[in-house]
Design an enzyme around this catalytic site. Structure first.
Site, PDB file in Angstrom:
ATOM      1  N   LYS A  55       0.806  -1.221   0.000  1.00 12.54           N
ATOM      2  CA  LYS A  55       0.000   0.000   0.000  1.00 12.54           C
ATOM      3  C   LYS A  55       0.840   1.271   0.000  1.00 12.54           C
ATOM      4  O   LYS A  55       0.383   2.324  -0.475  1.00 12.54           O
ATOM      5  CB  LYS A  55      -0.935   0.010   1.204  1.00 12.54           C
ATOM      6  CG  LYS A  55      -2.096  -0.969   1.114  1.00 12.54           C
ATOM      7  CD  LYS A  55      -3.170  -0.445   0.184  1.00 12.54           C
ATOM      8  CE  LYS A  55      -4.448  -1.245   0.292  1.00 12.54           C
ATOM      9  NZ  LYS A  55      -5.533  -0.690  -0.524  1.00 12.54           N
ATOM     10  N   SER A 310       0.469  -9.776  -0.333  1.00  6.36           N
ATOM     11  CA  SER A 310       0.273  -8.329  -0.288  1.00  6.36           C
ATOM     12  C   SER A 310       0.556  -7.670   1.045  1.00  6.36           C
ATOM     13  O   SER A 310       0.793  -6.467   1.106  1.00  6.36           O
ATOM     14  CB  SER A 310      -1.170  -7.996  -0.702  1.00  6.36           C
ATOM     15  OG  SER A 310      -2.075  -8.616   0.195  1.00  6.36           O
TER      16      SER A 310
END
Length: 417
Positions: A55, A310
């Protein structure tokens, strides 16, 4: 929404903007998954990125491009934790004040990391049961105070930043992947992956993976537009988004080959496998892609498969729940309501006459603690092989005891456990 869609070139520019600011994370071969698939499976390790999530790429690309007047007015974001860490990092690096709105389900570990990363440049505001409520509050604050809302997924600048994951992955791979599998929450990583691949490697298959309890992108694709799910399971907090983005939906509907979902129980099993075999501490969202590759994508092209891990922001206190969910899903742990008669030796009969070797009681609790003579006991039993459940149930049926099996999808199961 008439926002111009980002392109693969925007991803290239974003990579230049990020430069050495973020880590070039490893691309590792998983022998376990490669053995399951009988083809190479590569893991892109964004779980060890700055903030332990990809992110930061989108957040930094967005914030670093703001003009001086918008920087002065401050920024605001909403996040389940990982985007907030990316924003916190960017704010500290660029010396910009920001506020992050977090849903109440955000693990403490993520909140602590946000505070550590952002320091005095970040203020946390916790409220709302899920991301979408936090997002509404953040946008209202931005409108009222003239701050810039840094969207975690539905903005071309964020999407371009997230797309640098796959660009970097292809630079590292010794053999070009035939398939790329990524987790999906609001769709920023999926969209960034798609715009870069379709421009530079259009033949590569792109698959997005959602948790079954928050399959908002699949709902959008089925409806032809983003729709709001009436309820979601926030277990995979990094992807617990009730409504896919407008921009990300447009990209996914045009460029992505497939979006699938995986059950939370299977996700828990994969988290344990990643930890015990590969030594990877993945958060639930971080294990989505490899879960799908291990068990839910039977037909993929020949050639290497690349999975994005992720995020790695998983609170260690959650592992008891993860083991529980995995054991139930795999059919290794079962729960029963057992009514014992008011006579001596009833419990001993259950232990000797119903259970056998390899069947262990992991929970025994009277459901009416103030009146043990009439309340059934909640009994959890763990078995070594899921195939043995039939024999156990047969012995229970032959027992004079009243025994009721609790099914995992029943309201009573979730209420008692």
């Amino acid at each position: 929404m008439n926002t111009a869609l980002p392109t693969g070139v925007d991803v290239v520019v974003a990579a230049q903007t990020l430069g050495q600011t973020v880590r070039r994370t490893p691309l590792d071969l998983s022998l376990r998954l490669s053995g399951i698939r009988r083809q190479s499976v590569l893991l892109k390790r964004e779980d060890i990125q700055v903030g332990r999530s990809y992110k930061v790429r989108g957040a930094y690309n967005f914030i670093s491009g703001l003009p001086a007047n918008e920087r002065e007015a401050g920024i605001v974001c909403a996040s389940a934790g990982n985007h907030a860490q990316g924003v916190a990092f960017a704010c500290r690096q660029l010396k910009i004040h920001g506020k992050v709105f977090l849903p109440s389900t955000t693990p403490r570990q993520k909140r602590a990391r946000i505070a550590d990363i952002g320091g005095r440049w970040i203020e946390q505001i916790v409220g709302g049961a899920a991301f979408d409520e936090a997002s509404s509050a953040a946008m209202e604050y931005a409108d009222a105070h003239g701050a810039t809302y840094v969207h975690p997924f539905d903005d071309p600048r964020t999407i371009a930043g997230q797309g640098t994951v796959v660009k970097e992955l292809f630079e590292q791979a010794s053999e070009k992947p035939a398939t790329v599998v990524v987790p999906v929450g609001g769709g920023g990583l999926l969209a960034g992956t798609a715009i870069w691949l379709r421009e530079f490697h259009p033949e590569v298959r792109i698959v997005g993976v959602e948790p079954s309890g928050a399959a908002s992108m699949q709902a959008a694709l089925a409806a032809g537009e983003p729709v709001t799910l009436p309820e979601i399971d926030a277990f995979a907090d990094g992807t617990a988004v009730a409504r896919a983005g407008e921009v990300t939906f447009r990209i996914a509907s045009e460029l992505v080959d497939d979006v699938v979902s995986v059950p939370e129980g299977a996700l828990c099993t994969e988290m344990l496998e990643l930890y015990q075999v590969e030594g990877i501490i993945a958060e639930p969202a971080g294990a989505l892609a490899s879960t799908a590759v291990a068990r839910f994508l039977p037909d993929l092209p020949d050639g290497p498969i690349a999975c994005v891990v992720s995020g790695g922001n998983n609170d260690v206190s959650r592992y008891d729940d993860i083991v529980e969910r995995s054991s139930v899903y795999e059919g290794l742990r079962h729960y029963f309501l057992v009514t014992f008669p008011q006579e001596p030796g009833a419990l001993r009969h259950f232990l000797d006459g119903v259970l056998t070797d390899g069947e262990d009681i992991v929970l025994f609790e009277y459901t009416k603690k103030n009146n043990r003579e009439t309340g059934p006991a909640l009994v959890g039993i763990e078995i070594q092989d899921r195939a043995r459940i039939g024999d156990l149930l047969t012995r229970m049926e032959a027992s004079p005891l009243h025994i009721e099996k609790l099914e995992p999808d029943s309201p009573v199961f979730s209420f008692l456990l």
